[in-house]
Design a protein around this motif. Structure first.
Motif, mmCIF file in Angstrom:
data_model
loop_
_atom_site.group_PDB
_atom_site.id
_atom_site.type_symbol
_atom_site.label_atom_id
_atom_site.label_comp_id
_atom_site.label_asym_id
_atom_site.label_seq_id
_atom_site.Cartn_x
_atom_site.Cartn_y
_atom_site.Cartn_z
ATOM 1 N N GLN A 201 0.706 -1.099 -0.026
ATOM 2 C CA GLN A 201 -0.106 0.052 0.045
ATOM 3 C C GLN A 201 0.806 1.302 0.218
ATOM 4 O O GLN A 201 0.421 2.246 -0.429
ATOM 5 N N GLY A 202 1.961 1.119 0.652
ATOM 6 C CA GLY A 202 3.018 2.202 0.446
ATOM 7 C C GLY A 202 3.379 2.547 -0.730
ATOM 8 O O GLY A 202 3.469 3.810 -1.168
ATOM 9 N N ASN A 203 3.673 1.630 -1.556
ATOM 10 C CA ASN A 203 3.959 1.921 -3.092
ATOM 11 C C ASN A 203 2.809 2.321 -3.827
ATOM 12 O O ASN A 203 3.112 3.137 -4.615
ATOM 13 N N VAL A 204 1.632 2.040 -3.341
ATOM 14 C CA VAL A 204 0.497 2.536 -4.003
ATOM 15 C C VAL A 204 0.491 4.083 -3.794
ATOM 16 O O VAL A 204 0.491 5.049 -4.846
ATOM 17 N N VAL A 205 0.633 4.538 -2.670
ATOM 18 C CA VAL A 205 0.586 5.918 -2.361
ATOM 19 C C VAL A 205 1.956 6.620 -3.111
ATOM 20 O O VAL A 205 1.421 7.760 -3.551
ATOM 21 N N ALA A 206 2.993 6.018 -2.961
ATOM 22 C CA ALA A 206 4.054 6.637 -3.478
ATOM 23 C C ALA A 206 3.909 6.994 -4.887
ATOM 24 O O ALA A 206 4.317 7.851 -5.546
ATOM 25 N N ARG A 207 3.293 6.036 -5.545
ATOM 26 C CA ARG A 207 2.816 6.206 -7.158
ATOM 27 C C ARG A 207 1.905 7.251 -7.237
ATOM 28 O O ARG A 207 2.167 7.819 -8.530
ATOM 29 N N PHE A 208 0.949 7.428 -6.446
ATOM 30 C CA PHE A 208 0.174 8.658 -6.753
ATOM 31 C C PHE A 208 0.538 9.886 -5.970
ATOM 32 O O PHE A 208 -0.259 10.896 -6.058
ATOM 33 N N GLY A 209 1.662 10.157 -5.532
ATOM 34 C CA GLY A 209 2.321 11.175 -4.798
ATOM 35 C C GLY A 209 2.004 12.162 -5.497
ATOM 36 O O GLY A 209 1.554 13.336 -4.948
ATOM 37 N N LEU A 210 2.587 12.500 -6.713
ATOM 38 C CA LEU A 210 2.568 13.740 -7.422
ATOM 39 C C LEU A 210 1.048 14.237 -7.779
ATOM 40 O O LEU A 210 0.641 15.515 -7.849
ATOM 41 N N LYS A 211 0.334 13.381 -7.931
ATOM 42 C CA LYS A 211 -1.195 13.326 -8.409
ATOM 43 C C LYS A 211 -1.907 14.111 -6.887
ATOM 44 O O LYS A 211 -2.506 15.087 -6.939
ATOM 45 N N LEU A 212 -1.479 13.547 -5.701
ATOM 46 C CA LEU A 212 -1.991 14.021 -4.453
ATOM 47 C C LEU A 212 -1.434 15.230 -4.265
ATOM 48 O O LEU A 212 -2.138 16.334 -3.729
ATOM 49 N N LEU A 213 -0.217 15.373 -4.507
ATOM 50 C CA LEU A 213 0.414 16.775 -4.205
ATOM 51 C C LEU A 213 -0.186 18.107 -5.305
ATOM 52 O O LEU A 213 -0.700 19.193 -4.785
ATOM 53 N N TYR A 214 -0.673 17.641 -6.332
ATOM 54 C CA TYR A 214 -1.117 18.436 -7.405
ATOM 55 C C TYR A 214 -2.664 19.038 -6.880
ATOM 56 O O TYR A 214 -2.980 19.954 -6.840
ATOM 57 N N GLY A 215 -3.270 17.852 -6.577
ATOM 58 C CA GLY A 215 -4.774 18.146 -6.118
ATOM 59 C C GLY A 215 -4.739 19.105 -4.967
ATOM 60 O O GLY A 215 -5.469 20.084 -4.653
ATOM 61 N N ALA A 216 -3.725 18.480 -3.961
ATOM 62 C CA ALA A 216 -3.893 19.218 -2.641
ATOM 63 C C ALA A 216 -3.296 20.772 -2.795
ATOM 64 O O ALA A 216 -3.781 21.690 -2.125
ATOM 65 N N THR A 217 -2.387 21.076 -3.733
ATOM 66 C CA THR A 217 -2.217 22.341 -4.043
ATOM 67 C C THR A 217 -3.170 23.246 -4.595
ATOM 68 O O THR A 217 -3.284 24.483 -4.248
#
Length: 180
Positions: free
Chosen positions: A150-166
């Motif tokens: 699950q940590g690898n899944v979160v890391a894979r979507f990290g930039l999308k999470l950052l983009y959305g949060a920004t």
């Protein structure tokens, strides 16, 4: 769960029950693991950013965060920050993005006297979120410490999470800019 391939039947196997203190001990150890990961990630991201800033300052005479400040200045202006404060506000926004909100708040405190109240209101709202690289690293590291896959899944979507949060941070600051 197991599947009997011959009969294609799903059966539920009894999980082995844990003793109360065994369960508490595992949760405490998981919490300790997460706390260590969060601390290491926080120190690592802030130190890495400081190294990059120092290298840029030595080589070209301007820090990486100052360069990002000029890049973020138009965004700050579109959020409603006066152009006179846009570069400084953009630098603080960039600081938050590449390090974390705590470092950015400290930097804001250093330059707050030179900014208008409107700028302070808008930028303060922008800073109150976890939209930054270190938060995404902390989240993925903490999840990975508990569950590798699950940590690898979160890391894979990290930039999308950052983009959305920004984007959410920017939109919230724009709304505050309309009200102030």
């Amino acid at each position: 769960y197991t599947v009997d391939e011959k009969e294609d039947i799903l059966t539920i196997e009894d999980e082995q029950k844990q003793a109360f203190f065994q369960m508490i001990g595992e949760y405490i150890m998981d919490g300790f693991k997460v706390a260590i990961i969060v601390g290491a990630m926080l120190i690592g991201f802030v130190a890495l950013m400081d190294l990059i800033n120092s290298l840029f300052d030595m080589i070209i005479g301007i820090s990486f965060q100052e360069i990002l400040g000029y890049i973020f200045a138009p965004v700050a202006f579109l959020m409603g920050i006066p152009w006179a404060d846009a570069v400084a506000a953009g630098g603080i926004m960039a600081t938050k993005l590449v390090t974390n909100e705590f470092v950015a708040m400290i930097n804001l405190g250093d330059v707050a006297e030179s900014m208008s109240e409107r700028t302070l209101g808008i930028i303060s709202v922008f800073l109150v979120s976890f939209a930054n690289f270190s938060s995404i690293g902390i989240i993925s590291g903490a999840v990975k410490g508990l569950n590798e896959r699950q940590g690898n899944v979160v890391a894979r979507f990290g930039l999308k999470l950052l983009y959305g949060a920004t984007l959410v941070s920017i939109l919230t600051a724009i709304i505050v800019g309309l009200i102030i």
